[in-house]
Design a protein around this motif. Structure first.
Motif, mmCIF file in Angstrom:
data_model
loop_
_atom_site.group_PDB
_atom_site.id
_atom_site.type_symbol
_atom_site.label_atom_id
_atom_site.label_comp_id
_atom_site.label_asym_id
_atom_site.label_seq_id
_atom_site.Cartn_x
_atom_site.Cartn_y
_atom_site.Cartn_z
ATOM 1 N N UNK A 60 0.856 -1.182 0.000
ATOM 2 C CA UNK A 60 0.000 0.000 0.000
ATOM 3 C C UNK A 60 0.899 1.242 0.000
ATOM 4 N N UNK A 61 0.285 2.393 0.053
ATOM 5 C CA UNK A 61 1.049 3.638 -0.053
ATOM 6 C C UNK A 61 1.765 4.014 1.238
ATOM 7 N N UNK A 62 1.496 3.299 2.320
ATOM 8 C CA UNK A 62 2.059 3.672 3.612
ATOM 9 C C UNK A 62 3.140 2.718 4.124
ATOM 10 N N UNK A 63 3.141 1.477 3.688
ATOM 11 C CA UNK A 63 3.959 0.462 4.334
ATOM 12 C C UNK A 63 4.875 -0.260 3.352
ATOM 13 N N UNK A 64 5.985 -0.741 3.906
ATOM 14 C CA UNK A 64 6.830 -1.689 3.195
ATOM 15 C C UNK A 64 6.260 -3.087 3.432
ATOM 16 N N UNK A 65 6.720 -4.096 2.674
ATOM 17 C CA UNK A 65 6.208 -5.462 2.928
ATOM 18 C C UNK A 65 6.452 -5.934 4.359
ATOM 19 N N UNK A 66 7.612 -5.587 4.931
ATOM 20 C CA UNK A 66 7.896 -5.997 6.310
ATOM 21 C C UNK A 66 6.883 -5.382 7.266
ATOM 22 N N UNK A 67 6.619 -4.083 7.110
ATOM 23 C CA UNK A 67 5.663 -3.409 7.993
ATOM 24 C C UNK A 67 4.247 -3.933 7.782
ATOM 25 N N UNK A 68 3.915 -4.268 6.550
ATOM 26 C CA UNK A 68 2.583 -4.816 6.266
ATOM 27 C C UNK A 68 2.368 -6.137 6.983
ATOM 28 N N UNK A 69 3.325 -7.063 6.845
ATOM 29 C CA UNK A 69 3.153 -8.368 7.491
ATOM 30 C C UNK A 69 3.215 -8.256 9.010
ATOM 31 N N UNK A 70 4.007 -7.311 9.533
ATOM 32 C CA UNK A 70 4.028 -7.099 10.977
ATOM 33 C C UNK A 70 2.673 -6.624 11.480
ATOM 34 N N UNK A 71 2.039 -5.707 10.751
ATOM 35 C CA UNK A 71 0.713 -5.206 11.152
ATOM 36 C C UNK A 71 -0.321 -6.322 11.149
ATOM 37 N N UNK A 72 -0.321 -7.119 10.090
ATOM 38 C CA UNK A 72 -1.281 -8.212 10.006
ATOM 39 C C UNK A 72 -1.034 -9.237 11.108
ATOM 40 N N UNK A 73 0.237 -9.558 11.346
ATOM 41 C CA UNK A 73 0.558 -10.558 12.365
ATOM 42 C C UNK A 73 0.229 -10.051 13.765
ATOM 43 N N UNK A 74 0.445 -8.762 14.038
ATOM 44 C CA UNK A 74 0.130 -8.208 15.355
ATOM 45 C C UNK A 74 -1.358 -8.304 15.644
ATOM 46 N N UNK A 75 -2.190 -7.920 14.685
ATOM 47 C CA UNK A 75 -3.637 -8.014 14.885
ATOM 48 C C UNK A 75 -4.082 -9.455 15.059
ATOM 49 N N UNK A 76 -3.500 -10.353 14.275
ATOM 50 C CA UNK A 76 -3.882 -11.758 14.370
ATOM 51 C C UNK A 76 -3.466 -12.341 15.716
ATOM 52 N N UNK A 77 -2.286 -11.964 16.207
ATOM 53 C CA UNK A 77 -1.772 -12.495 17.466
ATOM 54 C C UNK A 77 -2.592 -12.025 18.652
ATOM 55 N N UNK A 78 -2.950 -10.760 18.666
ATOM 56 C CA UNK A 78 -3.601 -10.173 19.846
ATOM 57 C C UNK A 78 -5.108 -10.385 19.826
ATOM 58 N N UNK A 79 -5.751 -10.129 18.690
ATOM 59 C CA UNK A 79 -7.213 -10.187 18.651
ATOM 60 C C UNK A 79 -7.757 -11.445 18.000
ATOM 61 N N UNK A 80 -6.902 -12.236 17.351
ATOM 62 C CA UNK A 80 -7.372 -13.442 16.686
ATOM 63 C C UNK A 80 -7.919 -13.195 15.300
ATOM 64 N N UNK A 81 -7.924 -11.939 14.850
ATOM 65 C CA UNK A 81 -8.441 -11.573 13.533
ATOM 66 C C UNK A 81 -7.580 -10.461 12.943
ATOM 67 N N UNK A 82 -7.265 -10.572 11.656
ATOM 68 C CA UNK A 82 -6.516 -9.536 10.948
ATOM 69 C C UNK A 82 -7.302 -9.146 9.708
ATOM 70 N N UNK A 83 -7.447 -7.836 9.495
ATOM 71 C CA UNK A 83 -8.245 -7.332 8.375
ATOM 72 C C UNK A 83 -7.401 -6.393 7.520
ATOM 73 N N UNK A 84 -7.642 -6.421 6.211
ATOM 74 C CA UNK A 84 -6.999 -5.487 5.289
ATOM 75 C C UNK A 84 -8.003 -5.137 4.191
#
Length: 406
Positions: free
Chosen positions: A93-117
């Motif tokens: 996306x226009x804001x993130x690198x691939x590393x930052x993108x996967x970190x964001x998705x993984x953080x949401x999945x780890x903490x809340x059990x759901x990741x959305x994009x």
């Protein structure tokens, strides 16, 4: 809402989370007791064990190379022509690198059990994936079986279909994943309360409260003066010497950290939180009562990679093929071998075996180590030194000799 869920769960009996039309929840239907402190994302992430576990999982996934392959008659090759390849490996996306993108998705999945994009398209072509906080999304199952996602941003509420919102989830009812943060509410609440208690004690100079006794009756004025003069004995950071007179005695009434085993309790919370998030306590820098020998730590980390990180990666890989790619013949793959990369000696031994058995060319081994290919290194080789035992030690017969004699 918790009372409604508790009553419904009581009559429904035990079983997996319900999948009924309406708003889907990954939280428990009810709690047996109130938590020791308020637990939400912000308060939980202030606990070092929660922060460390979420960081380890998120950054480990973000650091792995991702590949999108296309299967063909000659094997698989990088699907660089597919538009999703650029999104997932270069510019999500226009804001993130691939590393930052996967970190964001993984953080949401780890903490809340759901990741959305949010899926950004130009026509039917996916040109971007924009992660959003799972706390801002509500997933609802309609009567006809359709799943929609309501995204709240301030006063603005937008509704996305499953084709417009990419959803990756942990185990649950099949519609939403169960939230580790919600189910670990009691353990995290105890850790928060323990931290708060320690903070208050040290902000007070670690002074315990107590009772000042005097062997005579005091007037209200005397009682107020004594309370004012001796309040610093149990409050504040002043360590000056107090002099008790006229038969005064000071009796401590609060328990010390040792009395309530506060330190042991905080140590146990690290293990308990790590248990909820699937991270060994030794990776959370908790080495008390554990062996810190290199071989033991290596095996613990190997188990963590395979039993914790691997399921996360497979959820992402399967969700990509299910929701983002319409065609068959593609394969989404994180380079998990990069995480399990062995030491130099072990890698060289593995390459030697693979080359001698004809499974890998020398150039493939060199490229795996980041070295340039050499001329003549693309030929498969095979070890040909094996001979019948009765011929051991004999000079080999030159090729063509027997034919010439004939």
């Amino acid at each position: 809402m918790s009372l409604f869920y508790a009553i419904r769960n009581f009559f429904r009996g035990p079983g997996s989370p319900a999948r009924e039309p309406g708003l889907q929840s990954g939280q428990p239907g009810g709690y047996s007791t109130d938590s020791a402190a308020e637990v939400n994302f912000d308060t939980a992430m202030q606990i070092s064990a929660v922060w460390a576990a979420a960081r380890i999982i998120s950054e480990s996934i973000g650091s792995l190379p991702f590949h999108l392959y296309k299967s063909g008659p000659e094997g698989r090759e990088e699907a660089t022509e597919h538009p999703l390849h650029r999104v997932l490996t270069s510019r999500p996306n226009q804001y993130q690198s691939p590393v930052e993108f996967w970190e964001s998705m993984a953080l949401n999945l780890t903490v809340s059990g759901n990741a959305y994009a949010i899926i950004q398209r130009t026509g039917r072509r996916i040109v971007g994936l924009l992660p959003v906080s799972s706390a801002q999304v509500e997933t609802e199952l309609l009567q006809d079986g359709t799943v929609i996602h309501k995204y709240t941003n301030g006063a603005d509420v937008k509704v996305y279909s499953s084709d417009s919102m990419w959803h990756v989830k942990l185990f649950g009812n099949g519609i939403v994943g169960m939230s580790p943060l919600s189910y670990a509410r009691q353990s995290i609440g105890i850790a928060i309360a323990s931290d708060n208690r320690v903070s208050k004690m040290y902000s007070n100079g670690a002074k315990p409260s107590g009772v000042l006794s005097i062997d005579k009756t005091l007037t209200p004025e005397q009682r107020a003066a004594i309370r004012k003069n001796f309040s610093q004995m149990s409050e504040g950071n002043d360590d000056r010497l107090f002099v008790l007179e006229a038969g005064m005695q000071y009796h401590q009434v609060s328990m010390t950290p040792q009395d309530i085993q506060l330190l042991d309790s905080r140590r146990f919370q690290i293990e308990d939180i790590g248990r909820f998030l699937g991270v060994p306590s030794i990776l959370l820098n908790q080495t008390f009562g554990q062996s810190s020998l290199g071989s033991n730590v290596f095996e613990i980390m190997q188990g963590f990679y395979k039993l914790n990180l691997r399921p996360y990666l497979e959820k992402f890989e399967a969700a990509i093929l299910r929701w983002l790619i319409d065609e068959d013949g593609y394969e989404a793959r994180f380079d998990f071998d990069a995480l399990l990369r062995a030491d130099l000696k072990s890698r060289m031994e593995g390459y030697r075996i693979a080359i001698n058995s004809g499974q890998m060319t020398p150039n493939e081994a060199r490229q795996a180590e980041g070295r340039r290919a050499l001329d003549g290194g693309n030929q498969l080789l095979v070890q040909g030194a094996m001979v019948p035992i009765d011929m051991a030690g004999q000079a080999p017969t030159p090729r063509g000799t027997q034919d010439d004699e004939a």
